[in-house]
Design an enzyme around this catalytic site. Structure first.
Site, PDB file in Angstrom:
ATOM      1  N   CYS A 112       0.814  -1.226   0.000  1.00  0.00           N
ATOM      2  CA  CYS A 112       0.000   0.000   0.000  1.00  0.00           C
ATOM      3  C   CYS A 112       0.843   1.271   0.000  1.00  0.00           C
ATOM      4  O   CYS A 112       0.331   2.353  -0.263  1.00  0.00           O
ATOM      5  CB  CYS A 112      -0.943   0.015   1.187  1.00  0.00           C
ATOM      6  SG  CYS A 112      -1.957  -1.452   1.269  1.00  0.00           S
ATOM      7  N   HIS A 238      -3.235   7.096   3.072  1.00  0.00           N
ATOM      8  CA  HIS A 238      -3.662   5.832   2.465  1.00  0.00           C
ATOM      9  C   HIS A 238      -5.056   5.512   2.990  1.00  0.00           C
ATOM     10  O   HIS A 238      -5.316   5.573   4.195  1.00  0.00           O
ATOM     11  CB  HIS A 238      -2.665   4.733   2.830  1.00  0.00           C
ATOM     12  CG  HIS A 238      -3.155   3.368   2.497  1.00  0.00           C
ATOM     13  ND1 HIS A 238      -3.779   3.078   1.306  1.00  0.00           N
ATOM     14  CD2 HIS A 238      -3.131   2.203   3.204  1.00  0.00           C
ATOM     15  CE1 HIS A 238      -4.115   1.794   1.287  1.00  0.00           C
ATOM     16  NE2 HIS A 238      -3.737   1.256   2.429  1.00  0.00           N
ATOM     17  N   ASN A 268     -10.346  -0.052   0.514  1.00  0.00           N
ATOM     18  CA  ASN A 268      -8.884   0.028   0.479  1.00  0.00           C
ATOM     19  C   ASN A 268      -8.395  -0.501  -0.874  1.00  0.00           C
ATOM     20  O   ASN A 268      -8.498  -1.697  -1.146  1.00  0.00           O
ATOM     21  CB  ASN A 268      -8.323  -0.811   1.639  1.00  0.00           C
ATOM     22  CG  ASN A 268      -6.814  -0.822   1.696  1.00  0.00           C
ATOM     23  OD1 ASN A 268      -6.137  -0.368   0.771  1.00  0.00           O
ATOM     24  ND2 ASN A 268      -6.274  -1.349   2.783  1.00  0.00           N
TER      25      ASN A 268
HETATM   26  O1  UT7 Z   1      -3.745  -1.330   3.540  1.00  0.00           O
HETATM   27  C1  UT7 Z   1      -3.403  -2.449   4.280  1.00  0.00           C
HETATM   28  C2  UT7 Z   1      -3.507  -2.193   5.679  1.00  0.00           C
HETATM   29  N1  UT7 Z   1      -4.637  -2.795   6.312  1.00  0.00           N
HETATM   30  C3  UT7 Z   1      -5.280  -2.092   7.233  1.00  0.00           C
HETATM   31  O2  UT7 Z   1      -5.060  -0.933   7.414  1.00  0.00           O
HETATM   32  C4  UT7 Z   1      -6.223  -2.791   8.131  1.00  0.00           C
HETATM   33  C5  UT7 Z   1      -5.910  -2.460   9.548  1.00  0.00           C
HETATM   34  N2  UT7 Z   1      -6.841  -3.074  10.458  1.00  0.00           N
HETATM   35  C6  UT7 Z   1      -8.110  -2.641  10.559  1.00  0.00           C
HETATM   36  O3  UT7 Z   1      -8.524  -1.755   9.857  1.00  0.00           O
HETATM   37  C7  UT7 Z   1      -8.992  -3.272  11.594  1.00  0.00           C
HETATM   38  O4  UT7 Z   1      -8.203  -4.059  12.447  1.00  0.00           O
HETATM   39  C8  UT7 Z   1     -10.128  -4.132  10.988  1.00  0.00           C
HETATM   40  C9  UT7 Z   1     -11.151  -3.243  10.312  1.00  0.00           C
HETATM   41  C10 UT7 Z   1      -9.568  -5.141  10.025  1.00  0.00           C
HETATM   42  C11 UT7 Z   1     -10.842  -4.883  12.107  1.00  0.00           C
HETATM   43  O5  UT7 Z   1     -11.322  -3.954  13.084  1.00  0.00           O
HETATM   44  P1  UT7 Z   1     -11.111  -4.223  14.624  1.00  0.00           P
HETATM   45  O6  UT7 Z   1     -11.800  -3.138  15.329  1.00  0.00           O
HETATM   46  O7  UT7 Z   1      -9.633  -4.386  14.841  1.00  0.00           O
HETATM   47  O8  UT7 Z   1     -11.893  -5.553  14.844  1.00  0.00           O
HETATM   48  P2  UT7 Z   1     -11.314  -6.972  15.344  1.00  0.00           P
HETATM   49  O9  UT7 Z   1     -10.435  -7.571  14.316  1.00  0.00           O
HETATM   50  O10 UT7 Z   1     -10.789  -6.768  16.708  1.00  0.00           O
HETATM   51  O11 UT7 Z   1     -12.637  -7.813  15.403  1.00  0.00           O
HETATM   52  C12 UT7 Z   1     -13.693  -7.510  16.298  1.00  0.00           C
HETATM   53  C13 UT7 Z   1     -14.815  -8.502  16.106  1.00  0.00           C
HETATM   54  C14 UT7 Z   1     -14.351  -9.942  16.098  1.00  0.00           C
HETATM   55  O12 UT7 Z   1     -15.321 -10.706  16.766  1.00  0.00           O
HETATM   56  P3  UT7 Z   1     -15.053 -11.236  18.252  1.00  0.00           P
HETATM   57  O13 UT7 Z   1     -13.818 -12.063  18.167  1.00  0.00           O
HETATM   58  O14 UT7 Z   1     -14.871  -9.988  19.067  1.00  0.00           O
HETATM   59  O15 UT7 Z   1     -16.294 -11.988  18.545  1.00  0.00           O
HETATM   60  C15 UT7 Z   1     -14.352 -10.310  14.634  1.00  0.00           C
HETATM   61  O16 UT7 Z   1     -14.559 -11.685  14.409  1.00  0.00           O
HETATM   62  O17 UT7 Z   1     -15.445  -8.286  14.836  1.00  0.00           O
HETATM   63  C16 UT7 Z   1     -15.514  -9.516  14.123  1.00  0.00           C
HETATM   64  N3  UT7 Z   1     -15.444  -9.249  12.693  1.00  0.00           N
HETATM   65  C17 UT7 Z   1     -16.523  -8.961  11.955  1.00  0.00           C
HETATM   66  N4  UT7 Z   1     -17.824  -8.852  12.250  1.00  0.00           N
HETATM   67  C18 UT7 Z   1     -18.665  -8.525  11.253  1.00  0.00           C
HETATM   68  C19 UT7 Z   1     -14.359  -9.220  11.903  1.00  0.00           C
HETATM   69  N5  UT7 Z   1     -14.697  -8.910  10.629  1.00  0.00           N
HETATM   70  C20 UT7 Z   1     -16.048  -8.758  10.645  1.00  0.00           C
HETATM   71  C21 UT7 Z   1     -16.976  -8.425   9.642  1.00  0.00           C
HETATM   72  N6  UT7 Z   1     -18.275  -8.315   9.989  1.00  0.00           N
HETATM   73  N7  UT7 Z   1     -16.625  -8.192   8.361  1.00  0.00           N
END
Ligand code: UT7
Length: 313
Positions: A112, A238, A268
């Protein structure tokens, strides 16, 4: 003389995929995607449109805006992690398709942050008087390496291309400072799996890195350029996640309407996200002559890059 951007362009596929559409294929919902990422919809290219096709349309647009033809180019750089094939490079394909002279062409892999790496590489060639006009494209067809059964990643990405022609501008304009960096120890957090060919991401780890790196790099380039945070007119981070982007904006202490937010509409798009947002900002008139801009990216690798830029010729 300075080195700056003589023209910018972009292209996104017409096919819109909304959060509601994704609710039908994985266990997710519009509310989760919006609040956790800021994404409302993304563009997904059809099967018959590959990375080089999107790169070609964005490049044509940038050349048109720069008032140039492909014959004016002295080099072609393409930042992508989703080339049509590992070789020939997308840059090679563009050389032929655009009708450029038999100039140097190569792809750059910095995920990215790739467009930032491309712009800074181009700047060195222009500054050294080796080349005059260099095309830099950031392009991805991430949909072809997305695991459409993995809700952790498939809701985040989109396809698209952005491009810029780099060349000489007047003294005081153009790129004022830059920062590039990488940390291979973070490779395990974001990569293309050799087993499945799909993208894998540890979102939480990448998030932690990004909320630290983007604000830090943004402030660094502003200070290196001899300015203060409050001098920044427009921030183009980004477009990965609105929460990460907000961290950079708040650290610079600039108003909400002074940051590009195309993540809402395109998700993204990796190396394409900064040049798409830049091109849109110029076309809409949000970016004006003499504005002090900060462009800042981070990505898999881990990699990062930023520039402070005085807009105009
Ligand atoms: O350009 C490349 C760089 N990439 C990025 O910049 C991504 C960086 N990371 C992020 O943007 C965030 O970490 C995410 C958007 C990917 C995830 O957000 P988060 O607030 O860190 O959520 P999490 O991974 O801690 O997940 C929270 C909960 C989990 O459930 P439990 O374990 O708490 O029950 C996930 O399983 O949300 C769940 N979850 C979803 N729920 C509904 C994960 N993906 C989804 C989804 N829909 N699509």
């Amino acid at each position: 003389m300075g080195v700056g951007l003589l023209g910018t362009g972009h292209y996104v596929p017409s096919n819109v995929v909304s959060n509601k559409d994704l609710e039908k294929i994985v266990d997710t919902n519009d509310e989760w995607i919006r609040t956790r990422t800021g994404i409302e919809e993304r563009r997904i290219a059809d099967d018959d449109m590959d990375t080089s096709d999107m790169a070609f349309y964005a490049a044509q647009n940038a050349l048109e805006v720069a008032n140039m033809t492909a014959r004016d180019l002295d080099m072609i750089l393409v930042a992508t992690v989703t080339p049509d094939t590992p070789f020939p490079s997308v840059a090679n394909m563009l050389q032929e398709r655009l009708g450029a002279r038999e100039v140097a062409s190569m792809d750059i892999g910095a995920a990215c942050a790739g467009f930032m790496y491309g712009v800074i590489t181009a700047k060195q060639f222009v500054e050294a008087n080796a080349y005059q006009n260099i095309l830099v494209v950031g392009v991805e067809k991430l949909s072809k390496i997305t695991d459409w059964t993995d809700r952790n990643t498939c809701v985040l990405f989109g396809d698209g291309a952005g491009a810029a022609v780099i060349g000489s501008v007047s003294e005081g304009k153009g790129i004022l400072s830059f920062e590039l960096g990488s940390d291979g120890s973070g490779g395990k957090y974001l990569y293309q799996s050799q087993e499945t060919d799909s993208l894998f991401m540890n979102g939480r780890e990448v998030f932690k890195f990004a909320v630290r790196q983007m604000p830090e790099s943004s402030v660094n380039v502003v200070e290196k350029a001899g300015y203060h945070k409050q001098d920044v007119d427009y921030l183009i981070p980004h477009q990965a996640n609105i929460r990460i982007m907000e961290a950079a904006r708040e650290r610079l202490g600039i108003a909400e309407d002074k940051m590009a937010t195309s993540v809402k509409r395109y998700g993204n798009t990796s190396s394409a996200s900064i040049p798409i947002a830049l091109s849109e900002g110029v076309k809409s008139g949000k970016i004006k002559d003499d504005n002090l801009l900060v462009l800042v990216g981070f990505g898999g690798g881990l990699t990062w890059g930023a520039v402070a830029l005085r807009w105009g010729l």
